[in-house]
Scaffold this active site. Structure first.
Site, PDB file in Angstrom:
ATOM      1  N   GLY A   1      11.775  27.251  72.198  1.00  0.00           N
ATOM      2  CA  GLY A   1      11.446  28.439  72.826  1.00  0.00           C
ATOM      3  C   GLY A   1      13.219  29.570  71.941  1.00  0.00           C
ATOM      4  O   GLY A   1      14.231  29.551  73.222  1.00  0.00           O
ATOM      5  N   TYR A   2      12.833  30.042  70.703  1.00  0.00           N
ATOM      6  CA  TYR A   2      13.754  31.024  70.249  1.00  0.00           C
ATOM      7  C   TYR A   2      13.191  31.915  69.275  1.00  0.00           C
ATOM      8  O   TYR A   2      13.821  33.132  70.290  1.00  0.00           O
ATOM      9  CB  TYR A   2      14.006  29.652  69.397  1.00  0.00           C
ATOM     10  N   SER A   3      12.751  31.965  68.622  1.00  0.00           N
ATOM     11  CA  SER A   3      12.172  32.851  68.394  1.00  0.00           C
ATOM     12  C   SER A   3      11.244  34.306  69.977  1.00  0.00           C
ATOM     13  O   SER A   3      10.699  34.042  70.174  1.00  0.00           O
ATOM     14  CB  SER A   3      10.632  33.335  67.215  1.00  0.00           C
TER      15      SER A   3
ATOM     16  N   SER B   1       4.870  27.038  69.317  1.00  0.00           N
ATOM     17  CA  SER B   1       4.056  25.782  69.642  1.00  0.00           C
ATOM     18  C   SER B   1       4.213  24.842  70.285  1.00  0.00           C
ATOM     19  O   SER B   1       5.418  24.485  70.711  1.00  0.00           O
ATOM     20  CB  SER B   1       4.992  25.286  68.302  1.00  0.00           C
TER      21      SER B   1
ATOM     22  N   GLU C   1      15.594  20.307  62.643  1.00  0.00           N
ATOM     23  CA  GLU C   1      15.043  20.614  62.021  1.00  0.00           C
ATOM     24  C   GLU C   1      14.691  20.459  60.285  1.00  0.00           C
ATOM     25  O   GLU C   1      13.423  20.568  60.046  1.00  0.00           O
ATOM     26  CB  GLU C   1      14.615  22.339  62.222  1.00  0.00           C
TER      27      GLU C   1
ATOM     28  N   SER D   1      13.350  30.508  57.098  1.00  0.00           N
ATOM     29  CA  SER D   1      11.781  31.384  56.066  1.00  0.00           C
ATOM     30  C   SER D   1      13.111  30.973  54.545  1.00  0.00           C
ATOM     31  O   SER D   1      13.986  30.186  54.688  1.00  0.00           O
ATOM     32  CB  SER D   1      11.938  32.943  56.437  1.00  0.00           C
TER      33      SER D   1
ATOM     34  N   GLU E   1      13.549  32.581  52.365  1.00  0.00           N
ATOM     35  CA  GLU E   1      14.452  33.745  52.083  1.00  0.00           C
ATOM     36  C   GLU E   1      15.587  33.471  52.420  1.00  0.00           C
ATOM     37  O   GLU E   1      16.916  33.378  52.103  1.00  0.00           O
ATOM     38  CB  GLU E   1      14.188  34.876  52.193  1.00  0.00           C
TER      39      GLU E   1
HETATM   40  C1  LIG Z   1       3.313  27.562  62.283  1.00  0.00           C
HETATM   41  C2  LIG Z   1       5.068  28.687  63.180  1.00  0.00           C
HETATM   42  C3  LIG Z   1       5.348  27.630  64.459  1.00  0.00           C
HETATM   43  C4  LIG Z   1       6.526  28.277  64.077  1.00  0.00           C
HETATM   44  N1  LIG Z   1       6.804  27.556  65.759  1.00  0.00           N
HETATM   45  C5  LIG Z   1       8.520  28.360  66.520  1.00  0.00           C
HETATM   46  C6  LIG Z   1       8.662  27.473  67.652  1.00  0.00           C
HETATM   47  O1  LIG Z   1       8.333  26.589  67.769  1.00  0.00           O
HETATM   48  N2  LIG Z   1       9.233  28.235  68.480  1.00  0.00           N
HETATM   49  C7  LIG Z   1       9.910  29.105  67.704  1.00  0.00           C
HETATM   50  O2  LIG Z   1      10.716  29.967  67.903  1.00  0.00           O
HETATM   51  N3  LIG Z   1       9.666  30.060  67.246  1.00  0.00           N
HETATM   52  C8  LIG Z   1       8.406  29.544  65.739  1.00  0.00           C
HETATM   53  N4  LIG Z   1       8.125  30.205  65.120  1.00  0.00           N
HETATM   54  C9  LIG Z   1       8.986  30.860  64.337  1.00  0.00           C
HETATM   55  C10 LIG Z   1       9.193  31.514  63.225  1.00  0.00           C
HETATM   56  O3  LIG Z   1      10.455  30.955  63.463  1.00  0.00           O
HETATM   57  C11 LIG Z   1       9.791  33.039  63.247  1.00  0.00           C
HETATM   58  O4  LIG Z   1       8.420  32.942  62.363  1.00  0.00           O
HETATM   59  C12 LIG Z   1      10.583  32.460  61.801  1.00  0.00           C
HETATM   60  O5  LIG Z   1      12.665  32.457  62.318  1.00  0.00           O
HETATM   61  C13 LIG Z   1      10.771  34.678  61.303  1.00  0.00           C
HETATM   62  O6  LIG Z   1      10.612  35.518  61.961  1.00  0.00           O
HETATM   63  P1  LIG Z   1       9.414  36.793  62.406  1.00  0.00           P
HETATM   64  O7  LIG Z   1       8.476  35.622  62.117  1.00  0.00           O
HETATM   65  O8  LIG Z   1       9.995  37.571  63.207  1.00  0.00           O
HETATM   66  O9  LIG Z   1       9.556  37.216  60.379  1.00  0.00           O
HETATM   67  P2  LIG Z   1      10.938  38.307  59.978  1.00  0.00           P
HETATM   68  O10 LIG Z   1      12.367  37.976  60.600  1.00  0.00           O
HETATM   69  O11 LIG Z   1      10.635  39.765  60.885  1.00  0.00           O
HETATM   70  O12 LIG Z   1      10.730  37.685  58.639  1.00  0.00           O
HETATM   71  C14 LIG Z   1      10.090  39.087  57.641  1.00  0.00           C
HETATM   72  C15 LIG Z   1      10.359  38.755  56.552  1.00  0.00           C
HETATM   73  O13 LIG Z   1      11.686  39.695  56.229  1.00  0.00           O
HETATM   74  C16 LIG Z   1      12.209  38.312  55.110  1.00  0.00           C
HETATM   75  N5  LIG Z   1      13.450  38.226  55.559  1.00  0.00           N
HETATM   76  C17 LIG Z   1      14.197  38.719  57.338  1.00  0.00           C
HETATM   77  N6  LIG Z   1      15.559  38.495  57.171  1.00  0.00           N
HETATM   78  C18 LIG Z   1      16.004  38.859  55.859  1.00  0.00           C
HETATM   79  C19 LIG Z   1      17.167  38.653  55.797  1.00  0.00           C
HETATM   80  N7  LIG Z   1      18.173  38.657  55.791  1.00  0.00           N
HETATM   81  N8  LIG Z   1      17.194  38.521  53.634  1.00  0.00           N
HETATM   82  C20 LIG Z   1      15.916  38.171  53.120  1.00  0.00           C
HETATM   83  N9  LIG Z   1      14.447  38.171  53.489  1.00  0.00           N
HETATM   84  C21 LIG Z   1      15.027  38.554  55.167  1.00  0.00           C
HETATM   85  C22 LIG Z   1      11.763  36.719  55.563  1.00  0.00           C
HETATM   86  O14 LIG Z   1      12.156  35.805  54.705  1.00  0.00           O
HETATM   87  C23 LIG Z   1      10.218  37.211  55.988  1.00  0.00           C
HETATM   88  O15 LIG Z   1       9.303  37.251  54.662  1.00  0.00           O
HETATM   89  C24 LIG Z   1       7.067  29.151  64.440  1.00  0.00           C
HETATM   90  C25 LIG Z   1       6.696  30.459  63.054  1.00  0.00           C
HETATM   91  C26 LIG Z   1       5.075  29.884  62.401  1.00  0.00           C
HETATM   92  C27 LIG Z   1       5.306  30.421  61.481  1.00  0.00           C
END
Ligand SMILES: Cc1cc2nc3c(=O)[nH]c(=O)nc-3n(C[C@H](O)[C@H](O)[C@H](O)COP(=O)(O)OP(=O)(O)OC[C@H]3O[C@@H](n4cnc5c(N)ncnc54)[C@H](O)[C@@H]3O)c2cc1C
Lengths: 406, 373
Positions: free
Chosen positions: A136-138, A170, A253, A384, A386
């Site tokens: 539970g991070y995001s 997840s 990870e 991500s 980026e």
């Molecule tokens: C299949 C899947 C499984 C996952 N499983 C887990 C899980 O088990 N537990 C959990 O806690 N989370 C999980 N996640 C969440 C994942 O960690 C987040 O989706 C990820 O951290 C990105 O956050 P966000 O989706 O809020 O996108 P945002 O952070 O809002 O990003 C949107 C866009 O902006 C870009 N961006 C953001 N900040 C910057 C920056 N500083 N510089 C340049 N570009 C930037 C990103 O690269 C992206 O393209 C999962 C995600 C997926 C897709």
């Protein structure tokens, strides 16, 4: 040296004979399907359960972990021999899959930061493949900028009281435990008021709602904490030091994601043979679509370069695959390998590569489409694409921080 | 960098130190400004010879050090960093490899020791047109009443103006027999041979060479068993090391500038567009290095897949050096465009080496064919 080689060879023989006696033939080459598949339906076939338990009895699902608490106590070279021998007989190690985030992330972090009591209580369950962990991070407002997380935990004397919401968790709906980042000091600076808590998922204060993804399945959830509880002894690392614990976990990870996996589960045809099958070839055996041929060649070269780089970095670390900054390079490169491969396969398949379900498409074709879709996530999770580039720029190249600190 | 043994580490350190102290880019600049007739400074070559590099891969029996291509690559990479001009690659690598691979005992005995001690430059004359095409050679070697006669035209022969001897790729044409590819060892001053310098943008010593009824002895012919590939693979894999060094230096210069040049009140490396570009260039460099090293190791071990790895190496390094040398200019802005600054040297040298022994497209096509599609 020669003694080591001899020891290794006798270990190899021991493994081979153990596999001969213990690996159920029905599972040979079946991959992960008998264990409930990647989507994590928990139904598991009886032979699969038998194999899981036998493997766990030797600690070989987590071969390099200490044997006193359920691991195999093997060296990295021995673990490699084990995995080679398993591969040879068509066996897989299902425990990392069955433990969710337990083997790849939570476990190594507990081994590093946990108290003896925490190791004793949590590690054996992970090693058994029977306790699944989620992470539970995001949160809705804390994705890449994870330090903005708002879920809070209060010290209630006897336990921690947790309130807030996580998202993209997840496997939350099928996990027994969760490793969560929570805010324990709202008055401190963003990164300084966070702690890492371990809590049970099966309790009244925790609710999970599956989210359906573009590939059709629901592998993750929104997770709500409403007066959920965690034991006082389940704080991992120091109070308010969760940021370093959590970051370390993410390094594990990343390290686990540096090997490029095909986005489709099915092994089988090489990309070039798949393309030939759908596109055709000339009398010299060249793919008829010369533009696609060039791009497949570039892709295969990148794939090879990636594999050589993983091997080179491991060799330079002298057989001790330490978690390093290079993991960010390899994660992005692995992402490119997987996603590019999926794109090229779909392109080669033409209209047979646009199927969703039904008799008009083979199982493999559907699998390719679903894999292509779910593979889009690889460049989003685990930091991500980026964000990895930010890390490379700052930590490897020494360029200024690209992101505002909190 | 792959794990190195003690000797390799020593050679690498020595090359790094020598290039830094004795062969800065300013030396290359002086060579260009003075239009040094050979396309390199003889004193540079003497110093390199004293370090043993001219005989590095030549067997000890012929006066060399008998080391492998991976070790040679360590030296070439350092030389590439500062664009050091010398006949090392053309003669001590490619020329020597051809003789080592196909020379008779007598040929090896008479030529290799003088290549190894640096006194004689023997280079391959292969290309006949603007593109690398080693399977279609029109230069002919024919039997006449006076003996064997060589006729044809070669282009862009590396160190062709300086060379003492040439190894000329030619088709042996004999009545009643299929034409067959061979190499002919020819003295560069022989009657009927004429060479003209080609002024290329990298200021090195290329020549176009014509053979007008050149008489050669039968013991000058090397039987290459129909294909030049063994040696063109060695050439492509080793030039890749030099290119990697050139690219690595271009990267370091760029990174340095990203950390020092200020605009809008901050160093430009703090702009994410540039930070990400640097991150992806660096990542690509790491991948490229793995390919370059793997190809050299494969040659040393005569691995079955060495051609596959050579094609991979030359493709990757050509693409990366192309991109990197372009970014070197772009990220330096206006100063990158000036002749006083070194960036242009890197850009020019990059384009020249990209086309040497097959460009990226050539080796990509070959890679696909090797993989059977
Ligand atoms: C299949 C899947 C499984 C996952 N499983 C887990 C899980 O088990 N537990 C959990 O806690 N989370 C999980 N996640 C969440 C994942 O960690 C987040 O989706 C990820 O951290 C990105 O956050 P966000 O989706 O809020 O996108 P945002 O952070 O809002 O990003 C949107 C866009 O902006 C870009 N961006 C953001 N900040 C910057 C920056 N500083 N510089 C340049 N570009 C930037 C990103 O690269 C992206 O393209 C999962 C995600 C997926 C897709």
């Amino acid at each position: 040296m020669s003694e080591q080689v001899r020891d290794l060879e006798s270990f190899r023989a021991e493994v081979a004979s153990w596999l001969q006696d213990n690996f159920p033939k029905t599972l040979k080459g079946q991959g992960i399907a008998p264990f409930g598949g990647v989507e994590g339906e928990v139904e598991i076939d009886p032979d699969a359960a038998l194999w899981r338990d036998r493997l766990a009895s030797r600690g070989w699902g987590t071969p390099t972990w200490p044997s006193e608490i359920g691991g195999g106590g093997l060296s990295h070279v021995e673990a490699k021999v084990l995995s080679e021998e398993m591969h040879r007989v068509g066996a897989i190690n299902p425990i990392p899959l069955l433990a969710g985030m337990g083997v790849t992330m939570v476990g190594p972090t507990i081994l590093e930061y946990g108290t003896e009591d925490q190791k004793r209580r949590h590690i054996p369950g992970i090693c058994s493949g029977k306790i699944r962990w989620c992470l539970g991070y995001s949160e809705p407002n804390a994705g890449s900028d994870l330090a903005s997380l708002a879920t809070k935990a209060e010290d209630n004397g006897d336990f921690w009281l947790i309130n807030g919401q996580k998202v993209w968790t997840s496997g939350a709906d099928i996990s027994q435990w969760c490793g969560a980042l929570v805010r324990t000091d709202p008055s401190a600076k963003k990164r300084d008021g966070i702690s890492f808590l371990m809590l049970k998922m099966d309790q009244p204060g925790v609710e999970t709602r599956p989210i359906k993804l573009i590939a059709g399945a629901s592998p993750f959830c929104e997770t709500f904490f409403n007066d959920a509880r965690a034991e006082k002894g389940d704080l991992l690392g120091a109070l308010n030091d969760g940021w370093s614990v959590g970051k370390r976990l993410l390094q594990h990870e990343r390290a686990s994601q540096t090997g490029a996996r095909p986005t489709s589960n099915k092994v089988g045809l090489t990309l070039q043979d798949l393309a030939k099958q759908y596109v055709g070839e000339d009398e010299e055996g060249k793919l008829l679509d010369s533009d696609l041929r060039t791009r497949i060649a570039s892709h295969l070269m990148h794939t090879k370069a990636h594999g050589l780089t993983v091997a080179r970095i491991a060799a330079e670390a002298k057989g001790n695959p330490e978690v390093s900054a290079a993991a960010s390079i390899l994660k992005n490169s692995a992402t490119r390998v997987s996603q590019e491969r999926a794109e090229l396969a779909l392109e080669a398949m033409g209209h047979q590569g646009i199927g969703w379900e039904g008799d008009g498409f083979t199982e493999d074709e559907i699998e390719h489409v679903r894999g292509w879709l779910s593979g889009k996530a690889i460049s989003i999770y685990g930091g991500s694409f980026e964000i990895q580039n930010n890390i490379i720029a700052k930590n490897i190249l020494g360029l200024p921080e690209m992101t505002q600190k909190g | 960098m792959a794990a190195l043994n003690e000797e390799q580490q020593m050679i690498k350190d020595q090359a790094t130190a020598w290039v830094k102290a004795q062969a800065p880019v300013s030396k290359f600049r002086a060579m260009r400004d003075q239009e040094a007739p050979l396309g390199f400074f003889p004193d540079t070559w003497t110093a390199m010879t004293e370090l043993g590099w001219s005989g590095l891969v030549i067997p000890e029996a012929y006066g060399g050090a008998g080391l492998g291509y991976q070790t040679l690559g360590l030296v070439l990479e350092q030389l590439g960093r500062n664009l050091v001009a010398s006949p090392l690659f053309a003669s001590s690598v490619v020329g020597a490899a051809a003789l080592m691979t196909w020379g008779s005992d007598a040929q090896k005995q008479s030529v290799l020791p003088s290549i190894a001690n640096g006194s004689r430059w023997v280079v391959l004359a292969l290309d006949e047109g603007p593109r690398f095409n080693p399977t279609s050679i029109t230069t002919r070697l024919e039997k006449s009443e006076q003996g064997w006669v060589l006729s044809g035209h070669k282009t862009f022969v590396m160190e062709g103006m300086a060379a003492h001897d040439l190894l000329v790729a030619a088709e042996v044409v004999q009545p009643g027999l299929e034409p067959e590819l061979c190499l002919v060892l020819v003295d560069a001053d022989i009657a009927g041979l004429s060479r003209v310098p080609m002024k290329t943008m990298d200021a090195r010593g290329y020549a176009n060479i014509s053979f007008d009824q050149v008489l050669v002895e039968s013991d000058a012919i090397l039987d290459i068993q129909g294909s030049l590939q063994t040696v063109t693979d060695i050439a492509a894999a080793t030039i890749a090391s030099e290119m990697l060094g050139t690219a690595a230096a271009a990267f370091d210069m760029t990174l340095d500038y990203l950390k020092t040049r200020k605009q809008f009140g901050q160093v430009i490396g703090g702009f994410q567009a540039l930070g990400h570009r640097a991150a992806s260039l660096y990542s690509e460099m790491e991948l490229t290095r793995s390919c370059v090293e793997a190809a050299l190791v494969a040659l040393d071990q005569s691995s079955e897949n060495s051609s596959e790895l050579v094609a991979l190496s030359k493709t990757k390094v050509s693409e990366f050096l192309h991109e990197m040398s372009g970014q070197l200019i772009q990220i330096h802005g206006g100063i990158g465009m000036t002749d006083d600054f070194d960036a242009g040297f890197y850009l020019k040298r990059a384009r020249v080496l990209e086309s040497a022994y097959g460009n990226a497209a050539y080796h990509r096509d070959r890679y696909a064919s090797i993989l059977g599609f």
